[in-house]
Write an enzyme that holds these catalytic residues in place. Structure first.
Site, short mmCIF file in Angstrom:
data_model
loop_
_atom_site.label_atom_id
_atom_site.label_comp_id
_atom_site.label_asym_id
_atom_site.label_seq_id
_atom_site.Cartn_x
_atom_site.Cartn_y
_atom_site.Cartn_z
N GLY A 1 0.75 -1.19 -0.17
CA GLY A 1 0.00 -0.05 -0.17
C GLY A 1 0.72 1.26 0.00
CD GLN B 1 3.17 5.61 3.09
OE1 GLN B 1 2.16 4.98 2.47
NE2 GLN B 1 4.14 5.18 3.79
CB CYS C 1 4.85 2.13 7.85
SG CYS C 1 4.28 3.60 7.12
CG LEU C 2 6.75 1.09 1.87
CD1 LEU C 2 6.17 1.30 0.60
CD2 LEU C 2 8.13 0.34 1.78
CG HIS D 1 -0.85 0.67 7.25
ND1 HIS D 1 0.01 0.62 8.20
CD2 HIS D 1 -0.29 1.70 6.37
CE1 HIS D 1 1.23 1.03 7.96
NE2 HIS D 1 1.10 1.75 6.93
CD GLU D 2 -1.41 2.26 2.55
OE1 GLU D 2 -1.32 3.37 2.82
OE2 GLU D 2 -0.83 1.35 2.73
CG HIS E 1 -0.35 6.47 5.81
ND1 HIS E 1 0.79 7.08 6.55
CD2 HIS E 1 0.13 5.19 5.46
CE1 HIS E 1 1.76 6.08 6.66
NE2 HIS E 1 1.36 4.98 5.98
O1 GNR Z 1 4.07 -2.39 2.81
C1 GNR Z 1 3.27 -2.55 3.60
N1 GNR Z 1 2.85 -3.61 4.36
C2 GNR Z 1 1.97 -3.87 5.24
C3 GNR Z 1 1.69 -4.75 5.99
C4 GNR Z 1 0.64 -4.85 6.97
C5 GNR Z 1 -0.13 -3.80 7.04
C6 GNR Z 1 0.02 -2.70 6.33
C7 GNR Z 1 1.10 -2.67 5.39
S1 GNR Z 1 1.07 -1.04 4.49
C8 GNR Z 1 2.69 -1.09 3.94
C9 GNR Z 1 3.19 0.15 3.23
C10 GNR Z 1 2.97 1.33 3.91
O2 GNR Z 1 3.32 1.91 4.50
N2 GNR Z 1 1.91 1.87 3.30
O3 GNR Z 1 1.49 2.95 3.81
NI NI Z 2 2.27 3.23 5.83
#
Ligand code: GNR
Ligand code: NI
Length: 171
Positions: free
Chosen positions: A46, A51, A93-94, A135-136, A139
């Site tokens: 995601g 980001q 999270c990246l 999660h997104e 953000h």
């Molecule tokens: O790559 C990602 N892996 C992930 C694993 C579990 C729950 C959410 C994610 S999202 C993350 C990429 C990211 O930072 N997205 O905002």
């Molecule tokens: Ni993230």
């Protein structure tokens, strides 16, 4: 085009993003394409606009990691309408590379969003796809997965990141 991913510490990650108001433009379609490219290049499932230093309410996700072309999702101005059940699983999270922790999320969600042409659609997601969308979505509201951890775990990670910043190993 590959976009640069900002890291924890950048205020854009803790800012509530603005709704997208212009649809159907080449610019918006290109942005979504660039976000997919950037997400795949960084092996993410995601990626949210904040980001890539853009405080706009959109994100992309693909829990098949590029294996299934039908799994590509781009959600603009999303709203989570319903949350059901509970799951606990590891998240990363990246924007916080090198740290992964268990996070509790709803198991299943129903979401309403717009596509790049501004058309509204609804979808349901469960398990990892649901986790990724939550999660997104966080953000877009300036919330990182750290916010879902205990004080102790959060402070430990913050201290480790502060050390990485001091030694020049962060951003
Ligand atoms: O790559 C990602 N892996 C992930 C694993 C579990 C729950 C959410 C994610 S999202 C993350 C990429 C990211 O930072 N997205 O905002
Ligand atoms: Ni993230």
């Amino acid at each position: 085009m590959l976009l640069r991913i900002v890291k924890y510490g950048d205020p854009v990650l803790e800012t509530v993003a603005e709704p997208v108001t212009e649809f159907g433009t080449a610019e918006l379609k290109q942005l979504v394409e660039d976000m997919f490219e950037t997400m795949y290049a960084n092996k993410g499932i995601g990626l949210a606009a904040p980001q890539v230093n853009l405080s706009k309410r959109l994100f992309v996700c693909d829990v098949s990691a590029g294996e299934d072309p039908g799994a590509k999702l781009a959600l603009i101005n999303p709203e989570i309408l319903v949350k059901e059940g509970r799951q606990v699983g590891e998240e990363g999270c990246l924007s916080i590379p090198g740290f992964r922790e268990d996070v509790a999320r709803a198991y299943r969600i129903r979401v309403r969003a717009q596509n790049t042409d501004g058309e509204f659609f609804e979808m349901e997601a469960e398990d990892l796809k649901s986790r990724c969308i939550q999660h997104e979505y966080d953000h877009l509201n300036g919330i990182l997965f750290l916010a879902h951890l205990s004080h102790l775990k959060r402070d430990l990670i913050r201290r480790k990141i502060r050390k990485l910043v001091k030694s020049g190993e962060w951003e």
